[in-house]
Design a protein around this motif. Structure first.
Motif, PDB file in Angstrom:
ATOM      1  N   CYS A   1     -25.743  15.294  15.394  1.00 35.52           N
ATOM      2  CA  CYS A   1     -24.608  14.394  15.173  1.00 35.52           C
ATOM      3  C   CYS A   1     -24.895  13.300  14.148  1.00 35.52           C
ATOM      4  O   CYS A   1     -24.004  12.524  13.818  1.00 35.52           O
ATOM      5  CB  CYS A   1     -24.206  13.733  16.492  1.00 35.52           C
ATOM      6  SG  CYS A   1     -25.494  12.668  17.181  1.00 35.52           S
TER       7      CYS A   1
ATOM      8  N   ASP B   1     -18.962  11.879  12.047  1.00 36.23           N
ATOM      9  CA  ASP B   1     -18.185  10.645  12.145  1.00 36.23           C
ATOM     10  C   ASP B   1     -18.513   9.978  13.483  1.00 36.23           C
ATOM     11  O   ASP B   1     -18.307  10.575  14.542  1.00 36.23           O
ATOM     12  CB  ASP B   1     -16.699  10.986  12.070  1.00 36.23           C
ATOM     13  CG  ASP B   1     -15.789   9.777  12.148  1.00 36.23           C
ATOM     14  OD1 ASP B   1     -16.288   8.644  12.311  1.00 36.23           O
ATOM     15  OD2 ASP B   1     -14.571   9.975  12.032  1.00 36.23           O
TER      16      ASP B   1
ATOM     17  N   PRO C   1     -12.489   9.645  25.490  1.00 40.26           N
ATOM     18  CA  PRO C   1     -12.234  10.557  24.374  1.00 40.26           C
ATOM     19  C   PRO C   1     -11.088  11.503  24.693  1.00 40.26           C
ATOM     20  O   PRO C   1     -10.889  11.885  25.845  1.00 40.26           O
ATOM     21  CB  PRO C   1     -13.548  11.322  24.237  1.00 40.26           C
ATOM     22  CG  PRO C   1     -14.196  11.227  25.573  1.00 40.26           C
ATOM     23  CD  PRO C   1     -13.749   9.917  26.168  1.00 40.26           C
ATOM     24  N   SER C   2     -10.361  11.873  23.662  1.00 40.30           N
ATOM     25  CA  SER C   2      -9.297  12.860  23.855  1.00 40.30           C
ATOM     26  C   SER C   2      -9.956  14.210  24.119  1.00 40.30           C
ATOM     27  O   SER C   2     -11.122  14.419  23.781  1.00 40.30           O
ATOM     28  CB  SER C   2      -8.417  12.942  22.607  1.00 40.30           C
ATOM     29  OG  SER C   2      -9.135  13.573  21.557  1.00 40.30           O
TER      30      SER C   2
ATOM     31  N   ALA D   1     -14.804  18.866  20.238  1.00 43.55           N
ATOM     32  CA  ALA D   1     -15.496  18.847  18.940  1.00 43.55           C
ATOM     33  C   ALA D   1     -16.916  18.300  19.082  1.00 43.55           C
ATOM     34  O   ALA D   1     -17.859  18.834  18.502  1.00 43.55           O
ATOM     35  CB  ALA D   1     -14.702  18.014  17.939  1.00 43.55           C
ATOM     36  N   ALA D   2     -17.071  17.240  19.859  1.00 42.37           N
ATOM     37  CA  ALA D   2     -18.405  16.671  20.061  1.00 42.37           C
ATOM     38  C   ALA D   2     -19.305  17.668  20.786  1.00 42.37           C
ATOM     39  O   ALA D   2     -20.472  17.839  20.425  1.00 42.37           O
ATOM     40  CB  ALA D   2     -18.301  15.373  20.850  1.00 42.37           C
TER      41      ALA D   2
ATOM     42  N   GLU E   1     -16.987   7.876  15.168  1.00 44.31           N
ATOM     43  CA  GLU E   1     -15.814   7.751  16.020  1.00 44.31           C
ATOM     44  C   GLU E   1     -15.611   8.982  16.907  1.00 44.31           C
ATOM     45  O   GLU E   1     -14.988   8.896  17.961  1.00 44.31           O
ATOM     46  CB  GLU E   1     -14.575   7.517  15.158  1.00 44.31           C
ATOM     47  CG  GLU E   1     -13.510   6.741  15.881  1.00 44.31           C
ATOM     48  CD  GLU E   1     -12.413   6.321  14.943  1.00 44.31           C
ATOM     49  OE1 GLU E   1     -11.308   6.878  15.070  1.00 44.31           O
ATOM     50  OE2 GLU E   1     -12.675   5.456  14.084  1.00 44.31           O
ATOM     51  N   LEU E   2     -16.166  10.117  16.494  1.00 46.40           N
ATOM     52  CA  LEU E   2     -16.072  11.322  17.313  1.00 46.40           C
ATOM     53  C   LEU E   2     -16.847  11.127  18.614  1.00 46.40           C
ATOM     54  O   LEU E   2     -16.412  11.543  19.674  1.00 46.40           O
ATOM     55  CB  LEU E   2     -16.620  12.532  16.543  1.00 46.40           C
ATOM     56  CG  LEU E   2     -16.612  13.863  17.288  1.00 46.40           C
ATOM     57  CD1 LEU E   2     -15.190  14.270  17.662  1.00 46.40           C
ATOM     58  CD2 LEU E   2     -17.265  14.927  16.429  1.00 46.40           C
TER      59      LEU E   2
ATOM     60  N   THR F   1     -19.758  12.948  29.082  1.00 46.24           N
ATOM     61  CA  THR F   1     -18.962  11.727  29.130  1.00 46.24           C
ATOM     62  C   THR F   1     -19.639  10.714  30.034  1.00 46.24           C
ATOM     63  O   THR F   1     -20.570  11.044  30.781  1.00 46.24           O
ATOM     64  CB  THR F   1     -17.558  12.014  29.696  1.00 46.24           C
ATOM     65  OG1 THR F   1     -17.699  12.464  31.056  1.00 46.24           O
ATOM     66  CG2 THR F   1     -16.821  13.062  28.872  1.00 46.24           C
TER      67      THR F   1
ATOM     68  N   GLU G   1      -9.568  16.874  22.526  1.00 48.40           N
ATOM     69  CA  GLU G   1      -9.974  17.443  21.243  1.00 48.40           C
ATOM     70  C   GLU G   1     -11.287  16.824  20.765  1.00 48.40           C
ATOM     71  O   GLU G   1     -12.156  17.517  20.246  1.00 48.40           O
ATOM     72  CB  GLU G   1      -8.881  17.234  20.180  1.00 48.40           C
ATOM     73  CG  GLU G   1      -7.599  17.973  20.451  1.00 48.40           C
ATOM     74  CD  GLU G   1      -6.691  17.268  21.468  1.00 48.40           C
ATOM     75  OE1 GLU G   1      -6.832  16.045  21.682  1.00 48.40           O
ATOM     76  OE2 GLU G   1      -5.861  17.959  22.067  1.00 48.40           O
ATOM     77  N   GLN G   2     -11.419  15.506  20.928  1.00 50.16           N
ATOM     78  CA  GLN G   2     -12.663  14.834  20.539  1.00 50.16           C
ATOM     79  C   GLN G   2     -13.830  15.353  21.360  1.00 50.16           C
ATOM     80  O   GLN G   2     -14.902  15.628  20.827  1.00 50.16           O
ATOM     81  CB  GLN G   2     -12.562  13.315  20.746  1.00 50.16           C
ATOM     82  CG  GLN G   2     -11.735  12.607  19.722  1.00 50.16           C
ATOM     83  CD  GLN G   2     -11.614  11.142  20.070  1.00 50.16           C
ATOM     84  OE1 GLN G   2     -11.156  10.779  21.149  1.00 50.16           O
ATOM     85  NE2 GLN G   2     -12.027  10.298  19.139  1.00 50.16           N
TER      86      GLN G   2
ATOM     87  N   PRO H   1     -15.376   7.004  20.552  1.00 54.28           N
ATOM     88  CA  PRO H   1     -13.961   6.809  20.205  1.00 54.28           C
ATOM     89  C   PRO H   1     -13.516   5.371  20.424  1.00 54.28           C
ATOM     90  O   PRO H   1     -14.058   4.656  21.265  1.00 54.28           O
ATOM     91  CB  PRO H   1     -13.230   7.762  21.139  1.00 54.28           C
ATOM     92  CG  PRO H   1     -14.169   8.067  22.233  1.00 54.28           C
ATOM     93  CD  PRO H   1     -15.550   7.890  21.687  1.00 54.28           C
TER      94      PRO H   1
END
Length: 81
Positions: A10, A14, A25-26, A32-33, A16-17, A64, A28-29, A20
């Motif tokens: 990582c 980004d 996190p959403s 992706a992470a 922010e990914l 998370t 989608e985030q 957040p």
């Protein structure tokens, strides 16, 4: 944080990914992470650092805050029994 972070998948992503702007996190985030973390050569050290140091924000090793909290509680509960 140690030299393991220099090898993290990582490191060029980004920020922010993984951290957040909102506290959660959403989906989608998170997805992706987790894709980035799945092939990371330092997944273990990253997760260990996050759990042992009590990182309360962000996505660390594809986990998370809630998942890491559950891991800490499981470890503490196992140590008591």
């Amino acid at each position: 944080m140690g030299s393991w972070i220099e090898h993290a998948a990582c490191r060029d992503a980004d920020p922010e990914l993984f951290f957040p702007i909102g506290s959660i996190p959403s989906p989608e985030q998170l997805k992706a992470a987790r894709r980035i973390c799945a092939d990371c050569p330092v997944h273990g050290p990253c997760l260990r650092f996050a759990v042992e140091s009590g990182q309360s924000g962000g996505i660390w090793a594809g986990t998370t805050e809630r998942e890491r909290r559950a891991m800490r509680e499981e470890v503490l509960h196992g140590a008591r029994t």
